[in-house]
Design an enzyme around this catalytic site. Structure first.
Site, PDB file in Angstrom:
ATOM      1  N   CYS A  15     -12.463  -4.155  -0.196  1.00 38.35           N
ATOM      2  CA  CYS A  15     -11.647  -3.316   0.689  1.00 38.35           C
ATOM      3  C   CYS A  15     -11.975  -1.839   0.468  1.00 38.35           C
ATOM      4  O   CYS A  15     -11.681  -1.297  -0.591  1.00 38.35           O
ATOM      5  CB  CYS A  15     -10.183  -3.632   0.397  1.00 38.35           C
ATOM      6  SG  CYS A  15      -9.003  -2.409   0.945  1.00 38.35           S
ATOM      7  N   CYS A  18      -9.114   0.559  -0.251  1.00 35.72           N
ATOM      8  CA  CYS A  18      -8.623   0.291  -1.610  1.00 35.72           C
ATOM      9  C   CYS A  18      -9.436   1.089  -2.626  1.00 35.72           C
ATOM     10  O   CYS A  18      -8.891   1.675  -3.561  1.00 35.72           O
ATOM     11  CB  CYS A  18      -8.720  -1.198  -1.951  1.00 35.72           C
ATOM     12  SG  CYS A  18      -7.790  -2.280  -0.853  1.00 35.72           S
TER      13      CYS A  18
END
Length: 124
Positions: A15, A18
């Site tokens: 991600c 993230c």
């Protein structure tokens, strides 16, 4: 984690947003850890430990010019854990929990560094 302010951060190794906020999580852990705060990372990778462990042990992040590893506890997550927090719409998702276990704030997507820092400070 009773008696602590906890930022539960659902994330995954693949991600991109993230990865953007991990250095902030490291910074918050450094800055507020001694004051009764912890980040709790919940890795949502389907491959589980085989994907997450090498990432956590080897990956370094730029925190104020220093290359640092993740410095907070990482759990392997799954849908059951996510459902306990109301389910996940997307990653990252961060949930700020007060010392008495109440959800103060839920952020879906990238956290705003300054807003979340203020929210943490307000609970310490």
């Amino acid at each position: 984690y009773r008696g602590k302010v906890v930022l539960v951060n659902f994330w995954a190794t693949w991600c991109e947003p993230c990865r953007i906020e991990i250095p902030w999580m490291i910074e918050f852990q450094q800055k507020y850890g001694a004051r009764g705060f912890t980040v709790l990372g919940v890795a949502m990778d389907e491959e589980g430990k085989t994907a997450v462990q090498p990432f956590v042990t080897k990956q370094k992040f730029d925190v104020d010019g220093q290359q640092l590893a993740m410095n907070y506890p990482i759990l392997l997550g799954n849908d059951d854990i996510a459902d306990k927090f109301g389910g996940l719409i997307g990653l990252p998702t961060s949930i700020l929990i007060t010392r008495d276990g109440k959800v103060k704030k839920t952020i879906i997507g990238l956290v705003n560094h300054d807003d979340i820092a203020k929210a943490i400070e307000g609970l310490l």
